[in-house]
Enzyme design. Structure first.
Site, PDB file in Angstrom:
ATOM      1  N   ASP A 177      11.415 -67.833  64.961  1.00  0.00           N
ATOM      2  CA  ASP A 177      10.344 -67.201  64.197  1.00  0.00           C
ATOM      3  C   ASP A 177       9.316 -66.878  65.268  1.00  0.00           C
ATOM      4  O   ASP A 177       8.635 -67.787  65.766  1.00  0.00           O
ATOM      5  CB  ASP A 177       9.761 -68.166  63.161  1.00  0.00           C
ATOM      6  CG  ASP A 177       8.711 -67.472  62.313  1.00  0.00           C
ATOM      7  OD1 ASP A 177       7.871 -66.751  62.898  1.00  0.00           O
ATOM      8  OD2 ASP A 177       8.721 -67.633  61.088  1.00  0.00           O
ATOM      9  N   HIS A 178       9.237 -65.637  65.662  1.00  0.00           N
ATOM     10  CA  HIS A 178       8.465 -65.347  66.879  1.00  0.00           C
ATOM     11  C   HIS A 178       6.977 -65.669  66.720  1.00  0.00           C
ATOM     12  O   HIS A 178       6.277 -65.836  67.702  1.00  0.00           O
ATOM     13  CB  HIS A 178       8.696 -63.914  67.366  1.00  0.00           C
ATOM     14  CG  HIS A 178       7.974 -62.863  66.583  1.00  0.00           C
ATOM     15  ND1 HIS A 178       8.401 -62.427  65.362  1.00  0.00           N
ATOM     16  CD2 HIS A 178       6.850 -62.173  66.856  1.00  0.00           C
ATOM     17  CE1 HIS A 178       7.557 -61.507  64.922  1.00  0.00           C
ATOM     18  NE2 HIS A 178       6.608 -61.324  65.806  1.00  0.00           N
ATOM     19  N   HIS A 240       7.215 -66.014  58.604  1.00  0.00           N
ATOM     20  CA  HIS A 240       5.979 -66.172  59.375  1.00  0.00           C
ATOM     21  C   HIS A 240       4.848 -66.840  58.573  1.00  0.00           C
ATOM     22  O   HIS A 240       4.227 -67.793  59.023  1.00  0.00           O
ATOM     23  CB  HIS A 240       5.472 -64.814  59.883  1.00  0.00           C
ATOM     24  CG  HIS A 240       6.533 -63.994  60.572  1.00  0.00           C
ATOM     25  ND1 HIS A 240       7.449 -64.554  61.430  1.00  0.00           N
ATOM     26  CD2 HIS A 240       6.820 -62.666  60.535  1.00  0.00           C
ATOM     27  CE1 HIS A 240       8.254 -63.589  61.886  1.00  0.00           C
ATOM     28  NE2 HIS A 240       7.896 -62.447  61.355  1.00  0.00           N
TER      29      HIS A 240
END
Ligand code: BG6
Length: 490
Positions: A177-178, A240
């Site tokens: 999950d950047h 996110h």
């Protein structure tokens, strides 16, 4: 910096993510000395490319980062290409042969990182073959990095997870999950656990509401095909936003280590109230952007974008109220919103504290003071601000708002490692703190599924917000009915 040793095999090696994020990140790690002699990269995809052509592409992706062509060439010489059909067993044997060869050549100690930067439809097939064709080594480490989307609802995610877990253990799986690699998201723990003034007030006695805004100014661009199957709820909220909620809401972990943090995040996510279908409309609203004229330029509506159904009901905006039913947070709404083609690109978290019991600065003592608000700027600006009331200079006793602000300089932000760089290094170090565990994914889907299913039963009136605005009216109304409004700290 201590040198790491590994063979990276990137599925989707010709793709957009590899070119935009992965190769530049690997190069930054190379420049910093985390990668030196003992690493190699195999890029695979369907296309027939030669090693030379592949290396040219890799060099192209790092041209703004490399100090010299010589340095870039040396880096790119560690890259190998292999055309690969993910369903063809034969190809895995070839991949195995090449892996063994590179392992010897670069002395990689059988350490392997498999990076699946491609459609999740193939995740199961790939991992199954990796195991069956014995690409998973016995003595080195074997780690699997996977990109989102991880399923499109709980059921499909669970199936996918079972497929992957048949070949890799949970502690070998790194779900990206950047957002968790972003500097200021990682800073949430420092704000909370390194500052007594905040942690002592981090609860429902002192906090009125929390607002999380992930605003994007771009539209769907070339990703219409994917986005039509996803929408903002699956694209941004399931991953996110719920990750950010869990970091804000979790209890202090015993240590800032992966397992300890994870345990607290999972507990926080389990406390998130899952709505009943009939409650959804009171808590969540959606929107889709229409055409508009922004700065004299005509901006397309979502339904006019490439690969988008002209009657599409896909949401490009979501706002919602998340409730966390535990001792710390009972009664405190976490308002969240995200959307495409909004007024500006900006991610910020606003923590609004409760007001004073009386306002001694107003005649009647009852007109409320402006609240104290702590803002965490995630991007593009990185920093904090704290809104305070202060006496207005001069005669009398009037108050005015002032903002204590710290913003990282553009230079500091530009030099801080990019999310993907940090996450790849974490994976090389075997540190899964900033990756999502299956239990988190599962819980997030359960929350999102109810909303999705309720929405599927009704036809929305789309489009309902013009490009360049801050979303549909229903988003403002969501807060107004609770006596709040969206806070946006410039
Ligand atoms: C991705 C979404 O996960 O995050 C995209 O799929 C979105 O639709 C992107 O644009 C936003 O990321 P960032 O880092 O630009 O905020």
């Amino acid at each position: 910096n201590q040198e790491k040793t590994a063979l990276f095999t990137i599925f989707g090696g010709t793709g957009d993510l590899a070119k935009r994020k992965l190769y530049p990140s690997l190069y930054r790690l190379y420049k910093k000395g985390f990668l030196k002699e003992h690493f190699a990269v195999i890029g695979t995809a369907r296309r027939e490319w030669t090693n030379d052509y592949y290396r040219e592409i890799v060099m192209e992706t790092i041209k703004d980062l490399a100090d010299s062509t010589e340095e870039a060439t040396k880096f790119a010489s560690h890259f190998y290409y292999q055309a690969h059909n993910v369903t063809d067993t034969e190809h895995y044997s070839e991949l195995k042969e090449l892996s063994t060869k590179l392992d010897e050549k670069y002395q990689l100690e059988n350490n392997r990182i498999y990076y699946l930067a491609m459609s999740p439809n193939f995740f199961g097939t790939i991992t199954e073959h990796l195991k069956a064709e014995e690409l998973i080594t016995n003595d080195g480490f074997n780690r699997l990095i996977i990109e989102k989307p991880f399923g499109h609802d709980y059921e499909s995610a669970a199936i996918l997870n079972d497929q992957i877990r048949a070949s890799f253990h949970e502690n070998q799986i790194y779900r990206i999950d950047h957002y968790l690699g972003k500097e200021m998201i990682q800073n949430i723990s420092a704000v909370r656990f390194a500052n007594a003034i905040f942690e002592s007030m981090w609860n429902n006695r002192y906090i009125d509401n929390i607002q999380i805004t992930l605003s994007e100014s771009i539209g769907v661009e070339e990703r219409g095909g994917y986005y039509e199957t996803s929408g903002a709820l699956r694209d941004m909220v399931q991953n996110h936003i719920l990750q950010v909620v869990s970091l804000l809401a979790m209890e202090p972990p015993i240590e800032l280590k992966d397992e300890e943090i994870r345990e607290e995040k999972i507990k926080a996510l389990r406390s998130v109230r899952i709505f009943k279908p009939e409650e959804v409309r009171h808590y969540f609203v959606r929107g889709q952007y229409g055409a508009s004229t922004v700065h004299d330029e005509k901006s397309l509506g979502y339904r006019e974008e490439q690969n988008v159904d002209p009657a599409s009901q896909t949401e490009t905006f979501v706002a919602g109220k998340v409730m966390i039913d535990n001792f710390r947070w009972a009664g405190v709404p976490f308002y969240i919103r995200t959307g495409k083609k909004l007024r500006e690109k900006g991610t910020q978290i606003n923590i609004q504290f409760k007001g004073m019991p009386l306002n001694l600065f107003s005649e009647d003592h009852t007109t409320p003071q402006e609240p104290n608000v702590l803002t965490i700027y995630i991007q593009p600006t990185e920093g904090f601000s704290l809104q305070l009331n202060s006496k207005k200079i001069g005669q009398g006793l009037e108050t005015e708002l002032l903002n204590l602000k710290h913003k990282n300089s553009a230079e500091t932000s530009a030099n801080s490692p990019e999310a993907y760089e940090k996450l790849i290094l974490d994976c090389l170090n075997g540190d899964s703190t900033n990756f999502t565990h299956w239990d988190e994914v599962a819980q997030s889907w359960k929350f999102v599924d109810v909303i999705r299913q309720a929405w599927n039963k009704e036809t929305p009136e789309f489009p309902n917000y013009p490009s360049g605005s801050m979303g549909p009216v229903c988003s403002d109304q969501l807060l107004e009915k609770d006596g709040f409004k969206w806070f946006w700290n410039p």
